[in-house]
Write an enzyme that holds these catalytic residues in place. Sequence first.
Site, PDB file in Angstrom:
ATOM      1  N   HIS A 227       0.823  -1.203   0.000  1.00 37.17           N
ATOM      2  CA  HIS A 227       0.000   0.000   0.000  1.00 37.17           C
ATOM      3  C   HIS A 227       0.862   1.259   0.000  1.00 37.17           C
ATOM      4  O   HIS A 227       0.675   2.156  -0.834  1.00 37.17           O
ATOM      5  CB  HIS A 227      -0.917  -0.005   1.224  1.00 37.17           C
ATOM      6  CG  HIS A 227      -1.765   1.220   1.360  1.00 37.17           C
ATOM      7  ND1 HIS A 227      -3.075   1.279   0.930  1.00 37.17           N
ATOM      8  CD2 HIS A 227      -1.494   2.445   1.889  1.00 37.17           C
ATOM      9  CE1 HIS A 227      -3.563   2.483   1.165  1.00 37.17           C
ATOM     10  NE2 HIS A 227      -2.619   3.211   1.762  1.00 37.17           N
ATOM     11  N   GLU A 228       1.807   1.321   0.927  1.00 34.29           N
ATOM     12  CA  GLU A 228       2.641   2.524   1.024  1.00 34.29           C
ATOM     13  C   GLU A 228       3.507   2.706  -0.222  1.00 34.29           C
ATOM     14  O   GLU A 228       3.786   3.837  -0.635  1.00 34.29           O
ATOM     15  CB  GLU A 228       3.521   2.469   2.274  1.00 34.29           C
ATOM     16  CG  GLU A 228       2.772   2.325   3.592  1.00 34.29           C
ATOM     17  CD  GLU A 228       1.685   3.372   3.798  1.00 34.29           C
ATOM     18  OE1 GLU A 228       1.772   4.454   3.191  1.00 34.29           O
ATOM     19  OE2 GLU A 228       0.748   3.099   4.554  1.00 34.29           O
TER      20      GLU A 228
ATOM     21  N   TYR B  27     -10.863   5.072   2.142  1.00 37.29           N
ATOM     22  CA  TYR B  27     -10.158   3.864   1.693  1.00 37.29           C
ATOM     23  C   TYR B  27     -11.112   2.886   0.999  1.00 37.29           C
ATOM     24  O   TYR B  27     -10.902   2.509  -0.151  1.00 37.29           O
ATOM     25  CB  TYR B  27      -9.524   3.140   2.881  1.00 37.29           C
ATOM     26  CG  TYR B  27      -8.306   3.775   3.473  1.00 37.29           C
ATOM     27  CD1 TYR B  27      -7.032   3.323   3.135  1.00 37.29           C
ATOM     28  CD2 TYR B  27      -8.400   4.803   4.397  1.00 37.29           C
ATOM     29  CE1 TYR B  27      -5.891   3.878   3.696  1.00 37.29           C
ATOM     30  CE2 TYR B  27      -7.279   5.373   4.964  1.00 37.29           C
ATOM     31  CZ  TYR B  27      -6.029   4.909   4.617  1.00 37.29           C
ATOM     32  OH  TYR B  27      -4.914   5.467   5.176  1.00 37.29           O
TER      33      TYR B  27
ATOM     34  N   HIS C 297       1.649   4.379  -2.892  1.00 38.39           N
ATOM     35  CA  HIS C 297       1.584   5.822  -2.653  1.00 38.39           C
ATOM     36  C   HIS C 297       2.743   6.573  -3.312  1.00 38.39           C
ATOM     37  O   HIS C 297       2.645   7.786  -3.524  1.00 38.39           O
ATOM     38  CB  HIS C 297       1.609   6.115  -1.160  1.00 38.39           C
ATOM     39  CG  HIS C 297       0.258   6.243  -0.544  1.00 38.39           C
ATOM     40  ND1 HIS C 297      -0.706   7.112  -1.017  1.00 38.39           N
ATOM     41  CD2 HIS C 297      -0.288   5.624   0.542  1.00 38.39           C
ATOM     42  CE1 HIS C 297      -1.786   7.019  -0.255  1.00 38.39           C
ATOM     43  NE2 HIS C 297      -1.563   6.130   0.701  1.00 38.39           N
TER      44      HIS C 297
ATOM     45  N   GLU D 234      -5.945   7.888  -1.726  1.00 34.52           N
ATOM     46  CA  GLU D 234      -6.089   6.725  -0.837  1.00 34.52           C
ATOM     47  C   GLU D 234      -6.933   5.624  -1.468  1.00 34.52           C
ATOM     48  O   GLU D 234      -6.615   4.441  -1.355  1.00 34.52           O
ATOM     49  CB  GLU D 234      -6.694   7.135   0.506  1.00 34.52           C
ATOM     50  CG  GLU D 234      -5.769   7.943   1.398  1.00 34.52           C
ATOM     51  CD  GLU D 234      -4.561   7.162   1.901  1.00 34.52           C
ATOM     52  OE1 GLU D 234      -4.387   5.984   1.526  1.00 34.52           O
ATOM     53  OE2 GLU D 234      -3.769   7.753   2.661  1.00 34.52           O
TER      54      GLU D 234
END
Length: 480
Positions: free
Chosen positions: A334-335, A419, A338, A357
């Site tokens: 996930h990060e 989210y 980003h 997000e």
Amino acid sequence: MRGKKFILIATAVIITALAVYFAPFGKTNLTTYIMDVKYDDTNKVISGLETVDFINTDDTVLNQLYLHLYPNAFKEKDKIPFTKEEVELAYPYGFKPGYIDIKNITFEGKKMASYKIEGESQQILRIQLPEKLSKGNRIKFTIDFKVQLPPATGRFGYGEKTVQVANWYPILSVYDKKGWNNDPYYALGDPFYSDVSNYNVKLTVPRNMVVASTGMVKDEKIYNNQKTIMINAENVRDFAMVMSPDFKVAETDIDGIKVKSYYFNDEYGTKALKFAKDAVKFYNEFIGKYPYKQYSVVQSDFYLGGMEYPNLVMISKSLYTKNNIFNLEYVIAHETAHQWWYGIVGNNEVKEAWLDEGLTEYTTIMYIERYYGKAAAESLYNYIISGEFNKYIKVNKDESMIKTLGQFKGWNEYTNIVYNKGAMVFHQLRGLIGEKKFKEVMNKYYDEYKYKNATTEDFIDVVDSVTGKDTGGFFQEWLN
């Protein structure tokens, strides 16, 4: 972020020397931050100078500039940017203030600037310009400042093993079609909105300190008990660091990108490296090539899952265990996503948090699909995304997505709308336009808004241009 589960002439000479050392930059039309700072580990203080070479890229003539002073959000206990439920997690050893002191500001290292510190918790610095600044013109000013880090295990502060230095220096507010964006540091979400800039940083730390940061280290020298690191970061939205004398470091290469893992436990530190490498590989293929030379995943005293910054993400040390191995992979995936959605393609995370997000969360589901298969991805989607949102909507009427962070009532609402529902929008869009067109949308959105800030309308325009259809009704139904 993913955490729902889990002065003067001498000054001018110094700054000029730093600028010469790092020159030239890749983009000359970008604002440049040149910093010469020192970290005192005993007192947990960062002090030094920041010269901002600002260029006005807007059509509006500017009389003044605004900068965020995010550390001041941590100054008063009753105003810190955490919910009541988070305070004990964020301050496990009790509250002490964090803040930033502005000692003075000069133009071109000579003329004293007229400025005022204002806004909620004194989080905004307003500088009066000596003369009007029209589009295409530049101005340089130097800020002498000191930052006190708090004992907080969040983005900004320190814990038992690591020091998190994020959103720590005076950074320019974004000026867009709606004017200056001077929103405060909200307790929910990621309350940040910034333009891409260039950074030259001279950082002095204790010689035993290992530093993970945005950008690339250009030089490193040791003098007695201190170490000076020269760091260069081009075309990035922010500059962050995580430091520890106990870090171990492993690295690998994928598609010419150096991927690094900073950790304390060998077994899980190397697993984190593999997850990061796999994520970069897939996103390179599916979205577009990562344009930076280095990316770091950093085990941190961070209580809430993970947090993204350019070229660097903080991952909670609690995830580096056998029982949390899947959560570790998911949060890293996930990060890492980003880095594309927020880092390279930016947006206003205060007013349109769903855009980065929601897309990041769905891109993470696609990572699961890539490495574990469609059945696993669909099962996970049904369980943690649509399943959780459906539970939420049974007892909550408000599901509007286009609202500012200050309008969300708590983490449950924020998580489910930003989210979960955000990811559901992209899942439904993929089903509506098909696999091929969906990938074309991702590629075009990335290519057109690389290093820029995009809006919801911009994304819809990309979808319409790729599909040749008017999808405004689809998005209106979901977003409103």
